[in-house]
Design a protein around this motif. Sequence first.
Motif, PDB file in Angstrom:
ATOM      1  N   LEU A 267      23.868  94.332  -9.286  1.00 42.77           N
ATOM      2  CA  LEU A 267      22.324  93.702  -9.597  1.00 42.77           C
ATOM      3  C   LEU A 267      21.446  94.533 -10.212  1.00 42.77           C
ATOM      4  CD1 LEU A 267      22.010  91.530  -6.557  1.00 42.77           C
ATOM      5  CD2 LEU A 267      22.649  90.601  -8.902  1.00 42.77           C
ATOM      6  N   ARG A 275      18.587  88.498 -14.847  1.00 42.82           N
ATOM      7  CA  ARG A 275      20.180  88.739 -14.734  1.00 42.82           C
ATOM      8  C   ARG A 275      20.704  89.657 -15.455  1.00 42.82           C
ATOM      9  NH1 ARG A 275      22.130  82.181 -14.462  1.00 42.82           N
ATOM     10  NH2 ARG A 275      21.599  81.676 -12.522  1.00 42.82           N
ATOM     11  N   THR A 278      26.381  91.974 -15.093  1.00 48.40           N
ATOM     12  CA  THR A 278      27.402  91.613 -14.016  1.00 48.40           C
ATOM     13  C   THR A 278      27.187  90.225 -13.520  1.00 48.40           C
ATOM     14  OG1 THR A 278      27.737  93.900 -13.356  1.00 48.40           O
ATOM     15  CG2 THR A 278      28.558  91.943 -11.698  1.00 48.40           C
ATOM     16  N   GLU A 279      26.171  89.734 -13.036  1.00 50.17           N
ATOM     17  CA  GLU A 279      25.682  88.501 -12.757  1.00 50.17           C
ATOM     18  C   GLU A 279      26.027  87.497 -13.723  1.00 50.17           C
ATOM     19  OE1 GLU A 279      22.072  86.255 -10.099  1.00 50.17           O
ATOM     20  OE2 GLU A 279      21.647  87.910 -11.088  1.00 50.17           O
ATOM     21  N   GLU A 293      25.792  79.015  -8.400  1.00 44.73           N
ATOM     22  CA  GLU A 293      25.080  80.136  -8.799  1.00 44.73           C
ATOM     23  C   GLU A 293      24.219  80.890  -7.591  1.00 44.73           C
ATOM     24  OE1 GLU A 293      22.487  79.576 -11.957  1.00 44.73           O
ATOM     25  OE2 GLU A 293      23.892  78.576 -13.420  1.00 44.73           O
ATOM     26  N   ARG A 297      24.970  84.853  -6.403  1.00 44.92           N
ATOM     27  CA  ARG A 297      23.785  85.847  -6.235  1.00 44.92           C
ATOM     28  C   ARG A 297      23.887  86.277  -4.742  1.00 44.92           C
ATOM     29  NH1 ARG A 297      18.875  88.726  -7.398  1.00 44.92           N
ATOM     30  NH2 ARG A 297      19.410  88.063  -9.472  1.00 44.92           N
ATOM     31  N   LEU A 300      26.549  88.797  -4.675  1.00 47.84           N
ATOM     32  CA  LEU A 300      26.160  90.103  -5.287  1.00 47.84           C
ATOM     33  C   LEU A 300      25.486  90.982  -4.658  1.00 47.84           C
ATOM     34  CD1 LEU A 300      26.380  88.852  -8.821  1.00 47.84           C
ATOM     35  CD2 LEU A 300      28.176  90.236  -7.830  1.00 47.84           C
TER      36      LEU A 300
END
Length: 374
Positions: A267, A275, A278-279, A293, A297, A300
């Motif tokens: 992140l 974002r 990666t996200e 989603e 998050r 991550l």
Amino acid sequence: MPRAAHAASCTAAFALLLAGCAAPGGITEPSGMGPTEAREALVRVLPPGTPDRSGWAADVYAALATLELPATPQNLCAVLAVTEQESGFRADPAVPGLAAIAWKEIDRRAESAGVPKMAVRAALALPSPDGRSWGERIDAAKTERQLSEIFDDFIGMVPLGKTFFASRNPVRTGGPMQVSIAFAEAYVQTRPYPYALPDSVRREVFTRRGGLYFGTAHLLAYDAPYDKFLYRFADFNAGQYASRNAAFQNALGVATGLPVTPDGDLLPRAGPAPRGETERAAVALAARLGLSEAAVRRDLQRGGDSGFEKTALHERVFAYAEQLDKRKLPRAAVPRIDLQSPKITRKLSTEWFAQRVDERHRRCLARITAPPEH
């Protein structure tokens, strides 16, 4: 035995049994070398000409012991390899061109804060506590400890210092292992520092014992799923778990077909930023993985701890990518990062750092496990 005496004996035995059950657990079986053997081995493999070899050996062993890490040849040599790479076994190594680096950082911060350069130069021309001007002390600084102490004094005593630096000393690493001062300051919040602390944690990092203790904690005192020390050396440079995270990013790129840079950062580091790469890739894959989603998050956000590899996101990304690629993908990879620092004057990378330290580690292991010469 008379019945009364027998009963008393049984009662006493039962009481002792209960006391034994209530007592703390037994002594943990020691692992690794004992202190004498470890220190002798360290003195033997330290580079020729290292001053106070016995002192270095004592502080390396103490760092491992107080962190409850075994003094194995692998661990001892890991600490030595990083220390040799970062400082050549100097507790507070000199940095070439440090004054010029400091002035460049001062000018950058002045511009960022909207402070006229003339005002900054006027403030730095004032006398400091040791009689010299702040500017003269900066010009004379040869080590990061000296520079850090100048900035500490400047921030604490000159009104412009607080405005200019916002109470953040710009010297971010220090000591024989060049460990992050922010890491050291955070680490003492989770585990008591084993020595008396005469001053701040920041200043302790610049001592031999403190630099080795916090550097060893950053290098070894976390549960990483690695089968090679190479990945710990990469993590020392890029951040704990960066090699695990880079392997996840590689798998995510395979699963999505999207470009995902394996830099170990899952992140963006700067607050609630948009974002990152990666996200975005993980969200694009979320429906196929049966994840929301929000779940992506949440998982991550665990990229900085030991539990990330057990999250649904990590497990499902690897499972999906391996079905597509029809092969097992690595669970660790050296992050792809070009190193940027005012102290760096040539093109370097995390891979370069990890490989150099790994070579030192292998050479140390060959020597430390060889029979002592008589």
